[in-house]
Design a protein around this motif. Sequence first.
Motif, PDB file in Angstrom:
ATOM      1  N   ARG A 315       0.827  -1.203   0.000  1.00 39.57           N
ATOM      2  CA  ARG A 315       0.000   0.000   0.000  1.00 39.57           C
ATOM      3  C   ARG A 315       0.863   1.255   0.000  1.00 39.57           C
ATOM      4  O   ARG A 315       2.017   1.242   0.399  1.00 39.57           O
ATOM      5  CB  ARG A 315      -0.907   0.011   1.232  1.00 39.57           C
ATOM      6  CG  ARG A 315      -1.790  -1.225   1.351  1.00 39.57           C
ATOM      7  CD  ARG A 315      -2.468  -1.305   2.704  1.00 39.57           C
ATOM      8  NE  ARG A 315      -3.104  -0.030   3.033  1.00 39.57           N
ATOM      9  CZ  ARG A 315      -4.261   0.371   2.521  1.00 39.57           C
ATOM     10  NH1 ARG A 315      -4.904  -0.410   1.672  1.00 39.57           N
ATOM     11  NH2 ARG A 315      -4.780   1.526   2.858  1.00 39.57           N
ATOM     12  N   GLY A 316       0.257   2.360  -0.443  1.00 36.96           N
ATOM     13  CA  GLY A 316       0.980   3.617  -0.523  1.00 36.96           C
ATOM     14  C   GLY A 316       1.025   4.393   0.775  1.00 36.96           C
ATOM     15  O   GLY A 316       1.727   5.400   0.874  1.00 36.96           O
ATOM     16  N   ALA A 317       0.253   3.960   1.757  1.00 37.39           N
ATOM     17  CA  ALA A 317       0.242   4.658   3.051  1.00 37.39           C
ATOM     18  C   ALA A 317      -0.168   3.681   4.136  1.00 37.39           C
ATOM     19  O   ALA A 317      -0.879   2.707   3.890  1.00 37.39           O
ATOM     20  CB  ALA A 317      -0.719   5.842   3.016  1.00 37.39           C
ATOM     21  N   GLY A 318       0.307   3.958   5.350  1.00 39.31           N
ATOM     22  CA  GLY A 318      -0.091   3.161   6.500  1.00 39.31           C
ATOM     23  C   GLY A 318       1.004   2.245   7.008  1.00 39.31           C
ATOM     24  O   GLY A 318       2.122   2.213   6.486  1.00 39.31           O
ATOM     25  N   LEU A 319       0.657   1.505   8.037  1.00 37.11           N
ATOM     26  CA  LEU A 319       1.543   0.500   8.619  1.00 37.11           C
ATOM     27  C   LEU A 319       1.158  -0.870   8.086  1.00 37.11           C
ATOM     28  O   LEU A 319      -0.020  -1.160   7.877  1.00 37.11           O
ATOM     29  CB  LEU A 319       1.403   0.481  10.142  1.00 37.11           C
ATOM     30  CG  LEU A 319       1.733   1.771  10.899  1.00 37.11           C
ATOM     31  CD1 LEU A 319       1.334   1.622  12.366  1.00 37.11           C
ATOM     32  CD2 LEU A 319       3.205   2.121  10.775  1.00 37.11           C
ATOM     33  N   THR A 320       2.135  -1.718   7.890  1.00 40.33           N
ATOM     34  CA  THR A 320       1.823  -3.114   7.611  1.00 40.33           C
ATOM     35  C   THR A 320       1.322  -3.767   8.895  1.00 40.33           C
ATOM     36  O   THR A 320       1.508  -3.244  10.012  1.00 40.33           O
ATOM     37  CB  THR A 320       3.045  -3.873   7.095  1.00 40.33           C
ATOM     38  OG1 THR A 320       4.026  -3.955   8.150  1.00 40.33           O
ATOM     39  CG2 THR A 320       3.656  -3.174   5.884  1.00 40.33           C
ATOM     40  N   ARG A 321       0.703  -4.920   8.763  1.00 37.65           N
ATOM     41  CA  ARG A 321       0.233  -5.632   9.956  1.00 37.65           C
ATOM     42  C   ARG A 321       1.403  -5.970  10.877  1.00 37.65           C
ATOM     43  O   ARG A 321       1.293  -5.847  12.103  1.00 37.65           O
ATOM     44  CB  ARG A 321      -0.501  -6.901   9.536  1.00 37.65           C
ATOM     45  CG  ARG A 321      -1.832  -6.641   8.842  1.00 37.65           C
ATOM     46  CD  ARG A 321      -2.419  -7.925   8.264  1.00 37.65           C
ATOM     47  NE  ARG A 321      -2.705  -8.892   9.308  1.00 37.65           N
ATOM     48  CZ  ARG A 321      -3.830  -8.949   9.999  1.00 37.65           C
ATOM     49  NH1 ARG A 321      -4.793  -8.063   9.769  1.00 37.65           N
ATOM     50  NH2 ARG A 321      -4.020  -9.884  10.921  1.00 37.65           N
ATOM     51  N   ALA A 322       2.543  -6.355  10.288  1.00 40.09           N
ATOM     52  CA  ALA A 322       3.707  -6.697  11.105  1.00 40.09           C
ATOM     53  C   ALA A 322       4.239  -5.467  11.830  1.00 40.09           C
ATOM     54  O   ALA A 322       4.587  -5.529  13.020  1.00 40.09           O
ATOM     55  CB  ALA A 322       4.798  -7.311  10.231  1.00 40.09           C
ATOM     56  N   GLU A 323       4.310  -4.330  11.122  1.00 40.35           N
ATOM     57  CA  GLU A 323       4.798  -3.105  11.760  1.00 40.35           C
ATOM     58  C   GLU A 323       3.886  -2.678  12.899  1.00 40.35           C
ATOM     59  O   GLU A 323       4.364  -2.308  13.984  1.00 40.35           O
ATOM     60  CB  GLU A 323       4.884  -1.982  10.721  1.00 40.35           C
ATOM     61  CG  GLU A 323       6.012  -2.159   9.719  1.00 40.35           C
ATOM     62  CD  GLU A 323       5.924  -1.186   8.565  1.00 40.35           C
ATOM     63  OE1 GLU A 323       6.944  -1.015   7.866  1.00 40.35           O
ATOM     64  OE2 GLU A 323       4.824  -0.610   8.336  1.00 40.35           O
ATOM     65  N   GLU A 324       2.589  -2.723  12.678  1.00 34.24           N
ATOM     66  CA  GLU A 324       1.678  -2.308  13.734  1.00 34.24           C
ATOM     67  C   GLU A 324       1.744  -3.263  14.926  1.00 34.24           C
ATOM     68  O   GLU A 324       1.719  -2.833  16.084  1.00 34.24           O
ATOM     69  CB  GLU A 324       0.239  -2.220  13.219  1.00 34.24           C
ATOM     70  CG  GLU A 324      -0.700  -1.710  14.302  1.00 34.24           C
ATOM     71  CD  GLU A 324      -2.121  -1.529  13.821  1.00 34.24           C
ATOM     72  OE1 GLU A 324      -2.818  -0.690  14.413  1.00 34.24           O
ATOM     73  OE2 GLU A 324      -2.536  -2.226  12.877  1.00 34.24           O
ATOM     74  N   GLY A 325       1.852  -4.550  14.656  1.00 36.42           N
ATOM     75  CA  GLY A 325       1.961  -5.508  15.752  1.00 36.42           C
ATOM     76  C   GLY A 325       3.167  -5.229  16.634  1.00 36.42           C
ATOM     77  O   GLY A 325       3.076  -5.260  17.867  1.00 36.42           O
ATOM     78  N   GLU A 326       4.309  -4.957  16.013  1.00 36.06           N
ATOM     79  CA  GLU A 326       5.518  -4.638  16.773  1.00 36.06           C
ATOM     80  C   GLU A 326       5.357  -3.357  17.570  1.00 36.06           C
ATOM     81  O   GLU A 326       5.777  -3.269  18.738  1.00 36.06           O
ATOM     82  CB  GLU A 326       6.702  -4.516  15.818  1.00 36.06           C
ATOM     83  CG  GLU A 326       7.117  -5.831  15.168  1.00 36.06           C
ATOM     84  CD  GLU A 326       8.204  -5.631  14.136  1.00 36.06           C
ATOM     85  OE1 GLU A 326       8.631  -4.468  13.953  1.00 36.06           O
ATOM     86  OE2 GLU A 326       8.628  -6.625  13.506  1.00 36.06           O
ATOM     87  N   LEU A 327       4.736  -2.344  16.972  1.00 35.61           N
ATOM     88  CA  LEU A 327       4.547  -1.080  17.663  1.00 35.61           C
ATOM     89  C   LEU A 327       3.596  -1.226  18.850  1.00 35.61           C
ATOM     90  O   LEU A 327       3.822  -0.625  19.909  1.00 35.61           O
ATOM     91  CB  LEU A 327       4.011  -0.031  16.685  1.00 35.61           C
ATOM     92  CG  LEU A 327       5.030   0.473  15.654  1.00 35.61           C
ATOM     93  CD1 LEU A 327       4.332   1.195  14.511  1.00 35.61           C
ATOM     94  CD2 LEU A 327       6.043   1.419  16.320  1.00 35.61           C
ATOM     95  N   LEU A 328       2.554  -1.997  18.677  1.00 32.44           N
ATOM     96  CA  LEU A 328       1.637  -2.227  19.794  1.00 32.44           C
ATOM     97  C   LEU A 328       2.351  -2.914  20.961  1.00 32.44           C
ATOM     98  O   LEU A 328       2.138  -2.564  22.132  1.00 32.44           O
ATOM     99  CB  LEU A 328       0.446  -3.074  19.329  1.00 32.44           C
ATOM    100  CG  LEU A 328      -0.605  -2.358  18.477  1.00 32.44           C
ATOM    101  CD1 LEU A 328      -1.566  -3.364  17.849  1.00 32.44           C
ATOM    102  CD2 LEU A 328      -1.378  -1.332  19.308  1.00 32.44           C
TER     103      LEU A 328
END
Length: 346
Positions: A315-328
């Motif tokens: 995607r052109g914007a946003g977090l990937t599921r993996a990135e968001e999981g790590e950040l959470l």
Amino acid sequence: MRFLVLGGTAWLGGQVATAALARGHEVSCLARGTSGSPPDGAALVRADRDDAEAYDLVGRTDWDVVVDVARQPGHVRRATEALHDRCGRYVFVSSLNVYADHATPGADESAALLPPLGGDVMENMETYGEAKVACEQHVLGAFGQDRVLVARAGLIGGPGDVSGRTGYWPLRLARPASGDGQVLVPDIGDHATQVLDVRDLAAWLVDAGASGTAGAFNATGETVPFAAHLDAARTVADHHGALVTAPEDWLTEHDVQPWMGPRSLPLWLPEPEYAGFADRDNSAARAAGLTLRPLEETLADVLEWELAEGADRSRGAGLTRAEEGELLEDYAQEQPRDPRRRSTAP
């Protein structure tokens, strides 16, 4: 009426051509054709706007309305030189980026503009605003104020938004990265957002062009606080998990970017320098016929489109599921006593 859409095979241009056809107009699209085909019923005139002779064929025909979405000043300059005696009205889609100041909420079309780009070619997006100012000036210089509509568009959204900015939140809320439904959001609840459905913009461009509406207009959606935008996205996504609201400085420290691009959170804009970017006065455009559908409808339709395109695609914007999981996980570990989660209870 006879409409010439300079483009017409990509997102906004295609919607303009579709709206014009739906109203019974005759439509031709000038494009290379590499982005796709024009809608059924529209004629395709194959041409590359970088070529000096790109307008030779359409320059022999009389047009009631020309609609142009270009960002390169050279494309617009050559088009206006070729068509100014062949066209009744010129509708140019500009951008809110033309304004010199984005810190003032509620600013209208009288706000100061950036200086125009000096050449024909915008080399990179850092001079996007200046390039659009130059495009506006080429159109006005060739046609005069009474024959030109300049639509300074804000964030355009809805089905087909490949930028990912308007589809990210309903998609993430429908497909959370965490098993318990948590979704990471920036702690900017009262910051303004404005999303204009591409179909509403296209319909207005066609109708305003056909009626002879002239002038410069801020073409934006309604001003909606970020928290209310998220509530609308949660409704269409049927999300019942927790929203984990992380402070802006924490997100910045963890290399999360605002607005767009990789590892970003859309609709987040730093304040105070961008406090007015998504809070422009659109009253003039609405008085001139711009009609806005409910935000929930736009978000529901873009969510349906996102799911059809593939929820896990690049995607052109946003977090990937993996990135968001790590950040959470990082946020929970670093702030165990203040998780700052907004309850989802009714």
